[in-house]
Design an enzyme around this catalytic site. Structure first.
Site, PDB file in Angstrom:
ATOM      1  N   ALA A  35       0.739  -1.521   0.001  1.00  0.00           N
ATOM      2  CA  ALA A  35       0.097   0.240  -0.029  1.00  0.00           C
ATOM      3  C   ALA A  35       1.174   1.283  -0.042  1.00  0.00           C
ATOM      4  O   ALA A  35       0.444   2.063  -0.879  1.00  0.00           O
ATOM      5  CB  ALA A  35      -0.649  -0.217   1.202  1.00  0.00           C
ATOM      6  N   TYR A 104      -0.995 -14.998   1.990  1.00  0.00           N
ATOM      7  CA  TYR A 104       0.067 -14.078   1.693  1.00  0.00           C
ATOM      8  C   TYR A 104       1.195 -15.209   2.464  1.00  0.00           C
ATOM      9  O   TYR A 104       1.542 -16.187   3.142  1.00  0.00           O
ATOM     10  CB  TYR A 104      -0.302 -13.593   3.157  1.00  0.00           C
ATOM     11  CG  TYR A 104      -0.578 -12.062   2.778  1.00  0.00           C
ATOM     12  CD1 TYR A 104      -0.222 -11.078   1.453  1.00  0.00           C
ATOM     13  CD2 TYR A 104      -1.988 -11.673   2.484  1.00  0.00           C
ATOM     14  CE1 TYR A 104      -0.860 -10.107   1.743  1.00  0.00           C
ATOM     15  CE2 TYR A 104      -2.691 -10.296   3.087  1.00  0.00           C
ATOM     16  CZ  TYR A 104      -1.937  -9.595   1.666  1.00  0.00           C
ATOM     17  OH  TYR A 104      -2.909  -8.566   1.663  1.00  0.00           O
ATOM     18  N   ASP A 256      -5.371   3.271  -2.722  1.00  0.00           N
ATOM     19  CA  ASP A 256      -4.378   4.005  -2.447  1.00  0.00           C
ATOM     20  C   ASP A 256      -3.685   5.000  -3.847  1.00  0.00           C
ATOM     21  O   ASP A 256      -3.231   6.058  -3.334  1.00  0.00           O
ATOM     22  CB  ASP A 256      -2.743   2.909  -3.125  1.00  0.00           C
ATOM     23  CG  ASP A 256      -3.276   1.578  -1.648  1.00  0.00           C
ATOM     24  OD1 ASP A 256      -3.443   1.874  -0.503  1.00  0.00           O
ATOM     25  OD2 ASP A 256      -2.360   0.611  -2.234  1.00  0.00           O
TER      26      ASP A 256
HETATM   27  P1  ATP Z   1      -9.048  -1.054  -1.924  1.00  0.00           P
HETATM   28  O1  ATP Z   1      -9.752  -1.824  -2.978  1.00  0.00           O
HETATM   29  O2  ATP Z   1      -7.624  -0.196  -3.411  1.00  0.00           O
HETATM   30  O3  ATP Z   1      -8.792  -1.312  -0.434  1.00  0.00           O
HETATM   31  P2  ATP Z   1     -11.059   0.976  -1.225  1.00  0.00           P
HETATM   32  O4  ATP Z   1     -11.500   0.091  -0.541  1.00  0.00           O
HETATM   33  O5  ATP Z   1     -10.219   1.921   0.321  1.00  0.00           O
HETATM   34  O6  ATP Z   1      -9.303   0.190  -1.864  1.00  0.00           O
HETATM   35  P3  ATP Z   1     -12.805   1.889  -2.304  1.00  0.00           P
HETATM   36  O7  ATP Z   1     -13.961   2.852  -1.978  1.00  0.00           O
HETATM   37  O8  ATP Z   1     -12.908   0.963  -3.218  1.00  0.00           O
HETATM   38  O9  ATP Z   1     -11.776   2.133  -1.581  1.00  0.00           O
HETATM   39  O10 ATP Z   1     -12.358   3.173  -3.842  1.00  0.00           O
HETATM   40  C1  ATP Z   1     -10.754   4.455  -3.138  1.00  0.00           C
HETATM   41  C2  ATP Z   1     -11.444   5.171  -4.483  1.00  0.00           C
HETATM   42  O11 ATP Z   1     -11.202   4.725  -5.361  1.00  0.00           O
HETATM   43  C3  ATP Z   1     -13.696   5.434  -3.924  1.00  0.00           C
HETATM   44  O12 ATP Z   1     -13.155   5.796  -3.603  1.00  0.00           O
HETATM   45  C4  ATP Z   1     -13.042   6.417  -6.152  1.00  0.00           C
HETATM   46  O13 ATP Z   1     -12.918   7.587  -5.869  1.00  0.00           O
HETATM   47  C5  ATP Z   1     -12.310   4.940  -6.895  1.00  0.00           C
HETATM   48  N1  ATP Z   1     -12.937   3.858  -7.547  1.00  0.00           N
HETATM   49  C6  ATP Z   1     -13.313   3.078  -6.685  1.00  0.00           C
HETATM   50  N2  ATP Z   1     -13.865   1.660  -7.279  1.00  0.00           N
HETATM   51  C7  ATP Z   1     -14.804   2.980  -8.231  1.00  0.00           C
HETATM   52  C8  ATP Z   1     -15.359   2.218  -9.273  1.00  0.00           C
HETATM   53  N3  ATP Z   1     -15.684   0.908  -9.436  1.00  0.00           N
HETATM   54  N4  ATP Z   1     -15.614   3.956 -10.177  1.00  0.00           N
HETATM   55  C9  ATP Z   1     -15.128   4.273 -10.034  1.00  0.00           C
HETATM   56  N5  ATP Z   1     -14.281   4.546  -9.238  1.00  0.00           N
HETATM   57  C10 ATP Z   1     -13.798   4.387  -8.517  1.00  0.00           C
END
Ligand code: ATP
Length: 314
Positions: A35, A104, A256
């Site tokens: 990350a 992992y 990230d």
């Molecule tokens: P990760 O899977 O990396 O841990 P996370 O759970 O921390 O992600 P998410 O909310 O899934 O965070 O995604 C982070 C940001 O990326 C969202 O706030 C959005 O701005 C963008 N994002 C994620 N998925 C999408 C999507 N399907 N379409 C458009 N934007 C997206």
């Protein structure tokens, strides 16, 4: 003088070529995953100066990680090699683009040996931001101490702390995670939880309630997947719509990329709304490309994407 310093475990990632159970996969792509280094690379591509460090095994995987990240232009001068433990690795198992399992091999890895003595106070003191994730304190007691020591250094030198909770329940249980992550959140200036993480940490449901929980003096930005994000900074708050993604190729790493976009916006002195929009755009670009760092845009690519000129697809 770096814009951002971050540290934490980056591992070598093996991704099967085909969508098959891992047991039947026999060809793999070698990539890296972590990350903090994702955020570092994201910021660097957007034109900022960034330092990332970790403890790496004195082995081919450690050297591969080091070269890759250095090759992106991230300052890796504070990386430390050890003969005491190997570099961690992990495997992905793809059932479908959005259904990916992770295995992992990181227990007792080199990075888990990071300790407060590995921190260079001057190096952190000269940065504008210290970026921390909730993964590092979960790796080992010495990693936890390192995080708190880094916080102490940042506070002493008025370096702002950006904290992404990144709750990993494979590494520790909910109760322990909650108490340590809340302790870190208390010290952070900017907190970037996902909505589910915000719920776990605060015990509250809506983005507004979660932001209230963390307190008015902090910038709280809550990630909401394709919906975008909610932010609160002082008396300012609101929802910022996500960018449409034509095809989700690999959802991992969106958070990230989002962090890199938001921090970049703040470094550019943009209003918080517009920094969140930048985060949304980078997050959306990352999910359109396979791999955690492959989809991270340069500033030119990001500008074009935000104007709707280019669409990333894997
Ligand atoms: P990760 O899977 O990396 O841990 P996370 O759970 O921390 O992600 P998410 O909310 O899934 O965070 O995604 C982070 C940001 O990326 C969202 O706030 C959005 O701005 C963008 N994002 C994620 N998925 C999408 C999507 N399907 N379409 C458009 N934007 C997206």
């Amino acid at each position: 003088e770096l814009d951002v310093v971050t540290f934490g475990e980056t591992m070598v990632l093996f991704t099967p070529e085909l969508t098959l159970p891992l047991e039947y996969s026999d060809r793999f792509y070698k990539q890296i995953g972590g990350a903090e280094s994702n955020v570092a690379i994201g910021l660097r591509r957007l034109g900022h100066s960034v330092g990332w460090f970790s403890k790496l095994g004195n082995d081919p995987f450690g050297r591969y990680i080091h070269k890759f990240i250095r090759g992106e232009g991230v300052d890796t001068s504070r990386c430390i090699y050890t003969d005491e433990a190997p570099t961690g690795i992990f495997f992905k198992e793809k059932y479908s683009p959005t259904n990916v399992k992770v295995y992992y091999y990181r227990k007792n890895s080199a990075a888990s040996l990071l300790s407060p003595n590995d921190l260079d106070e001057d190096y952190i003191a000269r940065a504008k931001f210290l970026h921390l994730t909730g993964i590092t304190p979960a790796l080992s007691p010495s990693c936890r101490e390192t995080v708190f020591k880094a916080i102490e250094i940042a506070k002493k030198h008025e370096v702002k702390i950006v904290f992404d909770p990144n709750i990993r329940l494979k590494l520790w249980n909910m109760e322990k995670a909650r108490s340590v992550l809340l302790e870190i959140a208390k010290e952070a200036d900017i907190i970037l939880p996902g909505l589910d993480e915000g719920e776990i940490l605060s015990g509250r449901k809506t983005p507004e309630e979660i932001a209230d929980f963390f307190g008015k003096e902090k910038i709280v930005i809550i990630k909401m997947g394709e919906k975008g994000a909610y932010y609160r900074s002082g008396n300012e708050s609101g929802y910022v719509k996500g960018f449409p993604v034509s095809q989700i190729v690999d959802p991992v790493g969106a958070g990230d990329g989002f962090a890199a976009g938001v921090i970049s916006g703040i470094l550019r002195n943009e209003p918080i709304f517009s920094a969140v929009k930048r985060g949304n755009a980078v997050g959306a670009m990352v999910v359109g490309v396979s791999g955690d760092v492959e989809g991270l845009p340069s500033s030119e690519e990001l500008e074009e994407f935000m104007k709707g000129v280019i669409h990333f697809q894997g």
